[in-house]
Design an enzyme around this catalytic site. Structure first.
Site, short mmCIF file in Angstrom:
data_model
loop_
_atom_site.label_atom_id
_atom_site.label_comp_id
_atom_site.label_asym_id
_atom_site.label_seq_id
_atom_site.Cartn_x
_atom_site.Cartn_y
_atom_site.Cartn_z
N ASP A 103 37.49 20.02 2.34
CA ASP A 103 37.65 19.98 0.89
C ASP A 103 38.52 21.16 0.42
OD1 ASP A 103 36.71 19.15 -1.84
OD2 ASP A 103 35.83 21.17 -1.76
N ALA A 147 37.42 22.28 -10.51
CA ALA A 147 36.80 21.46 -11.57
C ALA A 147 37.50 21.70 -12.90
CB ALA A 147 35.30 21.75 -11.65
N GLY A 206 21.39 19.08 -4.82
CA GLY A 206 22.58 18.35 -5.26
C GLY A 206 23.83 19.21 -5.31
N GLU A 217 44.27 18.29 -13.18
CA GLU A 217 43.71 19.65 -13.23
C GLU A 217 42.39 19.74 -12.47
OE1 GLU A 217 43.49 23.00 -13.24
OE2 GLU A 217 44.71 22.95 -15.09
N GLU A 258 28.04 17.78 -1.03
CA GLU A 258 28.38 16.37 -0.96
C GLU A 258 27.19 15.67 -0.29
OE1 GLU A 258 31.29 14.74 -1.96
OE2 GLU A 258 31.72 16.65 -2.93
N LYS A 307 42.36 21.22 -1.28
CA LYS A 307 42.71 21.94 -2.52
C LYS A 307 43.89 22.88 -2.27
CE LYS A 307 38.14 21.52 -4.55
NZ LYS A 307 36.76 22.02 -4.49
#
Ligand code: ADP
Ligand code: ASP
Ligand code: MG
Length: 826
Positions: A683, A616, A669, A611, A672, A687
């Protein structure tokens, strides 16, 4: 006899409890804590001394040269203890005695080497010195330490008289009681040598290996003690030998019969003979830990209170199975009697017997060393039958072990045997023979020695662990992995209490190091443990360790972003390991890997949940799966799938250069480590591939039309040089923004899948200000499902879609889902 205030209490300390000076001080403190005016303490030899003395005898038999050195080493060891505990005069007196004894031993050993053999009486004489030394030193120490209490050293050879028969020593109670009366003990502490005794002829003998327990119980009987405490180095009788089964747990109480059965079948913590003298007077025996006297221990008594059906599981190795087979035995009375009569005559002790009710075969176990001789005796006894073909064969199978499940509660309880056998079947262990005592207190199974450890573990876990015990391995203790371990740490106790869900993290591996542990890693201290105890990483060894037979289920959680780890999934899944992961590599990588995972899942009947690979912790994959499985027609999925890109375009209003926003995000932060991983759109493309495959479109990376934000010229080079060139993005990005503003629109980085055109696109788009995608917060992800059912008004999932906490929560939810699939009632 006497009222309880003046009754005796007997304490027995094993070799591990009197191993050195520090141990002896501990023993003295335990005795001082007991307020009884009358006590007896039976001591073993210091740890390993009996073995050392026996080895001396063996060495003398072979005329080894270093006898004297070995004897000196033993003397030194005792001299060191004496020097540490006693004042110098006392110490030298004790050492002088030991020197005298050593001279005597040297003389005896000389005899042994001359005759190249040691008669039993000589051997007994030599090996008994260990107890004499330990008790002499200790009683001197105790008397000095506490002058208020009278201490008397008792040589058990002046007290206990036994006869040695084929079944071991039997006590001559009348003589022994008379000896006690002669010693007439009063209000004092008796320090008694364990292990040694005298026979009817007055010769020194022993009570057999580990015989000090027996001494304790004999002394308890003679003194009519109200309790016997056997002090050792474990917290009590455990459900299995802790060296073989690390999960073994303390049994609160046992009946004498259960304890006897456990001892007979190999639970080394108590000597089989211990019970009888205590049973005769109904004296409870406590097994306690010298190193943790505050723990309650195990009580062995006539009427134990315990909730356990099964009390313990033991194993004994080094056995052979003898099988006598033939139609000629059917209905012939006396066959068994002849067989066992002959064995008895030859002094062979049979450990287990099993006869099928057809009487077609009799099967029994004897020590391996006796197997050949036994077979010979059986062939001789049934010579006639063998010649006439009434008995076809006498088979011998060496290298066997017996596994015994012991417990009074098994009587009349259906399903105990079934549980034991099915747990063996689950780990592929073959049972060669079975025996159940008619008391139903014991079920014994003969298995091949190499499988005994696995068998023991499996049967133990079937009876002692929650069926929802999960062995967990964590790959990648980075931000997400660490957050997950912390989350599990906070919930573990509740999950165990409410659902009997026992999550045991037994290994952690990073790209370089790994920590493997049999017992669960304490999750409140995993960082220290990992730092202190880890060894070089090895994924194969890691998986083998995690996938133990001892625990019912195995889950590996991959929180790395590594393709190398993802490549292991098919192997794990096929082997029966469930996999949970936020790692996108497997589902967005080569199609053959996805296919291999699908096949492996079938083969291993395992679960694979991911999942957290998209959005996330948001329920995106599960939602999609539910839609598909309930027959909805998924037409289009689109959304903002990158928390980083969501953030950049939510925040960038054109008042600063684009590069400044990226640099800020990196510093906070939100990106990446190399922002190109986000800015390139890779990325999001990954997905989208995952979602595509989930909805039945077998996409590969080449199928995705990808508009990245980083020109090819800036893709090479390291992160720092890219960050220095970041301003090169400012002008083109500003132009895009101005253009969008010209149409009163905003910029968003969107991924979209379309079923009809089978297309997948990722890129920057202009959206009206009222568009749902234009109105999200910070790192929110948003996904719209346009389906047959959710057509004009699509289904939307929205919320924070990045960050260690929410990602870990998504992984945790998957882990719990796997547990529910495996039967946990969450
Ligand atoms: P001592 O020196 O105190 O006589 P032993 O070595 O004779 O101690 O016996 C204690 C040991 O027995 C423990 O350390 C443990 O490893 C072993 N053991 C085997 N089976 C069991 C069991 N079922 N419960 C507890 N201990 C066991
Ligand atoms: N010292 C003896 C042995 O090791 C007896 C005992 O410790 O129980 O066998
Ligand atoms: Mg012992």
């Amino acid at each position: 006899m006497a009222d309880s205030g003046s009754r005796w209490r007997v304490h027995k300390f094993g070799g591990s409890s009197v191993a050195d000076a520090e141990c002896m001080a501990r023993v003295a403190a335990i005795l001082e804590d007991d307020p009884r005016p009358r006590m007896a303490a039976v001591l073993s030899a210091c740890r390993g001394v009996t073995d050392a003395l026996l080895q001396l005898v063996a060495a003398a038999e072979c005329r080894d040269a270093d006898l004297r050195d070995r004897l000196t080493a033993l003397r030194e060891r005792h001299a060191t203890i004496a020097a540490a505990l006693l004042d110098p005069a006392e110490a030298s007196a004790r050492v002088a005695e030991i020197d005298g004894d050593c001279a005597e031993i040297a003389g005896l050993l000389h005899t042994v080497s001359v005759i190249r053999g040691a008669p039993a009486s000589l051997r007994d004489l030599i090996v008994g010195f260990g107890e004499i030394w330990s008790t002499r030193i200790f009683s001197t120490y105790l008397a000095r330490r506490n002058r208020r209490r009278a201490v008397r050293w008792i040589d058990a050879r002046d007290l206990i008289v036994v006869d040695w028969g084929p079944l071991g020593p039997t006590v001559r109670w009348t003589e022994s009681s008379a000896n006690l009366a002669r010693l007439s003990p009063g209000d004092e502490t008796l320090i008694v040598t364990g292990f040694i005794a005298r026979d009817a002829q007055g010769q020194q003998t022993t009570l057999g290996r580990n015989g000090s327990d027996f001494t304790g119980s004999i002394v308890g009987n003679l003194l009519d003690a109200d309790e016997i405490h056997i002090w050792t180095d474990v917290d009590g009788v455990l459900s299995a030998d802790p060296r073989l089964v690390p999960d073994a747990t303390i049994i609160d109480s046992l009946s004498y019969e259960e304890a006897m059965e456990l001892a007979y079948f190999g639970a080394k913590v108590i000597h089989p003979q211990t019970m009888a003298p205590a049973v005769a007077r109904g004296i409870p025996i406590w097994i306690r830990n010298t190193f943790a006297p505050e723990k309650p221990g195990t009580v062995i008594c006539a009427r134990p209170q315990s909730n356990h059906q099964v009390k313990g599981i033991t194993s004994i190795d080094g056995l052979a199975l003898i099988n006598l087979e033939g139609a000629g035995m059917i209905g012939v009375p006396g066959t068994a009697q002849r067989l066992f009569g002959a064995l008895r005559e030859h002094g062979i002790s049979v450990v287990l017997i099993s006869q099928a009710s057809s009487e077609h075969s009799i099967c029994f176990a004897v020590p391996d060393a006796e197997a050949a001789r036994t077979a010979e005796i059986v062939r001789e006894t049934f010579k006639g039958e063998l010649e006439r073909g009434q008995i076809q064969s006498v088979g011998v199978t060496g290298g066997c072990s017996i596994l015994s499940v012991v417990g009074d509660g098994m009587a009349g309880t259906p399903g105990v045997a079934a549980k034991a056998f099915s747990s063996l079947a689950n780990v592929g262990v073959n049972v060669r023979a079975i025996a159940q005592g008619s008391s139903e207190r014991n079920i014994s199974m003969v298995v091949d020695r190499p499988q005994a450890g696995r068998a023991l573990g499996a049967v133990h876990s079937a009876f002692y662990l929650s069926p929802h015990t999960v062995s967990i391995g964590l790959v990648g203790p980075g931000h997400v992995g660490a957050a997950l371990l912390d989350q599990i740490a906070l919930q573990a106790e509740r999950l165990m209490r409410d659902f009997r869900l026992d999550l045991r993290v037994r290994g952690i591996v990073s790209s370089r190091r790994m920590l493997l542990q049999h017992a669960p890693i304490p999750l409140d201290r995993w960082r220290d443990r990992f730092a202190a105890g880890s060894v070089a990483a090895d994924l194969r060894a890691f998986a083998t360790h995690i996938h133990t037979d001892r625990l019912p289920h195995t889950v590996i959680i991959d929180c790395s972003a590594s393709a190398e780890v993802a490549a292991e999934y098919p192997r794990w899944l096929a082997d029966g390991i469930h996999v949970v992961t936020p790692n996108k590599r497997a589902n967005s990588g080569d199609l053959p890997l996805s296919e291999a995972i699908r096949v492996a899942r079938r083969q291993g009947s395992t679960h694979y949940l991911y999942e957290a690979t998209v959005g996330a912790g948001l329920p995106i994959i599960q939602t999609l799966r539910d839609l598909r499985e309930t027959g909805d027609d998924i037409r289009r999925i689109e959304g903002i799938l990158s928390g980083t890109l969501a953030y950049l375009f939510n925040v960038w209003d054109g008042t600063q250069p684009f590069s400044a926003v990226v640099a800020d995000a990196k510093a906070s932060g939100y990106t990446e480590p190399d922002p190109r991983d986000d800015l390139s759109g890779m990325d999001v493309a990954r997905k989208l591939i995952i979602l595509g495959r989930e909805m039945g479109m077998p996409l590969a990376l080449a199928d995705v039309q990808l508009e990245g934000l980083v020109p090819d010229s800036m893709m090479a080079g390291d992160t720092d040089s890219f960050m220095r060139r970041l301003t090169e993005l400012d002008a083109p990005m500003r132009a895009r923004l101005e253009k969008a503003r010209g149409h009163d629109r905003v910029l968003r980085y969107v991924g979209a899948l379309d079923a009809a055109s089978r297309s997948a696109r990722v890129g920057l788009v202009e959206l009206e200000r009222a568009h749902p995608f234009a109105n999200i917060n910070l790192t929110d992800n948003i996904v719209r499902f346009v389906t047959g059912r959710y057509d004009r008004n699509p289904l939307v999932v929205q919320g924070p879609g990045a960050g260690p906490g929410v990602t870990a929560a998504g992984v945790f939810a998957d882990l719990l889902r796997v547990c529910a699939y495996l039967g946990a009632r969450l």
